[in-house]
Design an enzyme around this catalytic site. Structure first.
Site, PDB file in Angstrom:
ATOM      1  N   ARG A 133       0.820  -1.219   0.000  1.00  0.00           N
ATOM      2  CA  ARG A 133       0.000   0.000   0.000  1.00  0.00           C
ATOM      3  C   ARG A 133       0.854   1.270   0.000  1.00  0.00           C
ATOM      4  O   ARG A 133       0.371   2.326  -0.400  1.00  0.00           O
ATOM      5  CB  ARG A 133      -1.005  -0.034   1.163  1.00  0.00           C
ATOM      6  CG  ARG A 133      -2.101  -1.086   0.917  1.00  0.00           C
ATOM      7  CD  ARG A 133      -3.180  -1.057   1.957  1.00  0.00           C
ATOM      8  NE  ARG A 133      -2.721  -1.541   3.242  1.00  0.00           N
ATOM      9  CZ  ARG A 133      -2.810  -2.798   3.658  1.00  0.00           C
ATOM     10  NH1 ARG A 133      -3.362  -3.713   2.878  1.00  0.00           N
ATOM     11  NH2 ARG A 133      -2.357  -3.145   4.837  1.00  0.00           N
ATOM     12  N   GLU A 190       3.680 -10.473  15.322  1.00  0.00           N
ATOM     13  CA  GLU A 190       3.089 -10.993  16.569  1.00  0.00           C
ATOM     14  C   GLU A 190       3.641 -12.400  16.850  1.00  0.00           C
ATOM     15  O   GLU A 190       4.055 -12.725  17.955  1.00  0.00           O
ATOM     16  CB  GLU A 190       1.572 -11.013  16.431  1.00  0.00           C
ATOM     17  CG  GLU A 190       0.847 -11.095  17.773  1.00  0.00           C
ATOM     18  CD  GLU A 190      -0.669 -11.053  17.596  1.00  0.00           C
ATOM     19  OE1 GLU A 190      -1.364 -11.101  18.606  1.00  0.00           O
ATOM     20  OE2 GLU A 190      -1.143 -10.982  16.447  1.00  0.00           O
TER      21      GLU A 190
END
Lengths: 242, 183
Positions: free
Chosen positions: B70, B107
């Site tokens: 993006r 994570e």
């Protein structure tokens, strides 16, 4: 009103990192048909005129040098990397074009000059290198930009279209509601090889009632015959790499 | 632009209203900030780019580095407008030439960001662009890549910040410019 647009002829290069030290050039001057404007009386006339013009131009192909002066610099800024992603493939690396501010600007300008004022409301770009060229074109012509992505990247409700790979299949996806029936679109990618991804993008947009005015790429690998996969949809390219 | 309430540019609200929040994507509990709806509005998209271009055009920026994918939507228009080169920072194995990489934490596990050798030179003044800053892990990796080759990172620019994730603290002291906060 001017409906015949300036067209960038195709330049064929073989650019290599390894020797021979300078590229072999074949200059092709092949004119693409003009873009038809929606229900405009004179567009039919000008299309016919251009077709006959193109026919006579074809016979002058070998001798005429009508290429846009910006094209050689763009072509020479593209790096060719052998054996990527696998042996035998000559990968055309546009990241070096992006490092040349004038070449990058010229690339965008060539597309913008072709598509501005043609009633195009959608620029669709194929992930990820289509995201580099599509948005600047969309911004300059006042169109929306629609990203067409690999599966599971878009967060909202999507429609998808499958296409064939050498082994197996892949999908591209688009958000539902991004485009509306009747819109006029161009589809952008850095390069067309076999045409698998681009033809899937065409099918996806046509399924929701969009008219594909043209597909546009910086580079074509003509030996991969991608044009044939696009059927009736016109293809515009800046550089043909044989 | 980065949070001074008295001076909020009137274009910012128009951009903010175009961002679509998609709950539970990519997994439950995450409120995903979807900028594709900004791209569908030519005025909002143009305003987004203009706001960054106005900020950076006189800052002698020679490189805009955009983070896949993006960051590729916002970085190139900014680069073109300010006369800088555009350098894509990509996931592993996408860039065809010789690359350097920087690892960063997810994570669960790690990922890598890669850049082409030779794209950026020592002394280049760089801007790093992404659509959003969350934990700041990816932006930190980008800063590290650029600094390793001797570039000076002038600022990071994102459309959206999730301030509660404290990404600003991961930027090695570099300033962050963002247009819209999401709390």
């Amino acid at each position: 009103m001017q409906t015949i647009i300036a067209l960038a002829p195709l330049v064929s290069h073989r650019l290599c990192l390894a020797p021979p030290p300078f590229p072999r050039h074949r200059l092709l001057c092949r004119r693409a048909p003009s873009i038809r404007l929606p229900s405009h009386r004179s567009s039919t006339t000008s299309f016919r005129l251009l077709s006959s013009f193109a026919a006579s131009r074809d016979s002058e192909m070998a001798t005429e040098d009508g290429q846009d002066p910006r094209i050689p610099k763009i072509a020479s800024s593209i790096r060719v990397i052998p054996d990527f992603p696998k042996p035998g493939i000559m990968f055309h690396d546009i990241t070096t074009l992006l490092l040349d501010t004038e070449a990058f600007k010229d690339t965008i300008d060539l597309f913008v000059e072709r598509y501005k004022g043609k009633g195009i409301s959608v620029v669709a770009g194929v992930e990820a290198r289509g995201f580099i060229f599509g948005p600047p074109i969309a911004l300059a012509i006042g169109a929306k930009f629609v990203p067409m992505r690999k599966p599971k990247k878009l967060p909202g409700k999507v429609i998808s279209e499958e296409y064939s790979l050498e082994y197996g299949t892949d999908k591209i996806e688009m958000h539902v509601g991004a485009v509306e029936p009747g819109e006029r679109a161009i589809i952008i990618d850095d390069l067309i090889a076999t045409g698998g991804t681009l033809s899937a993008a065409v099918r996806l947009l046509e399924r929701v009632g969009v008219k594909i005015v043209e597909c546009a790429c910086v580079i074509e690998l003509p030996e991969c015959k991608g044009r044939e996969k696009l059927g009736e949809t016109p293809l515009f390219i800046l550089i043909s790499s044989a | 632009m980065s949070g001074n309430k008295e001076e909020v540019d009137p274009r910012i609200n128009g951009i903010k209203t175009k961002i679509r929040v998609v709950p539970d994507f990519p997994k439950k509990g995450i409120m995903f900030q979807d900028i594709t709806t900004v791209l569908l509005d030519p005025k909002a998209f143009k305003d987004t780019i203009d706001l960054f271009v106005e900020r950076y055009r006189d800052k002698n920026i020679s490189v805009v580095a955009g983070i896949e994918a993006r960051g590729f939507l916002f970085g190139p228009p900014i680069a073109l407008a300010i006369g800088a080169k555009f350098v894509p920072l990509r996931k592993p194995k996408k860039l065809p030439g010789e690359t350097i990489f920087e690892e960063y934490e997810l994570e669960y596990g790690n990922d890598r960001l890669e850049m082409h050798v030779g794209a950026v030179e020592a002394g280049d003044r760089a801007l790093v662009v992404d659509d959003l800053i969350a934990t700041g892990g990816t932006l930190c990796a980008a800063i590290n890549l650029l600094e390793r080759v001797g570039a000076e990172v002038v600022e990071c620019a994102c459309v959206i910040e999730l301030p509660e994730l404290k990404g600003r603290q991961k930027l090695k002291g570099k300033p962050l410019c963002m247009l819209v906060e999401y709390r």
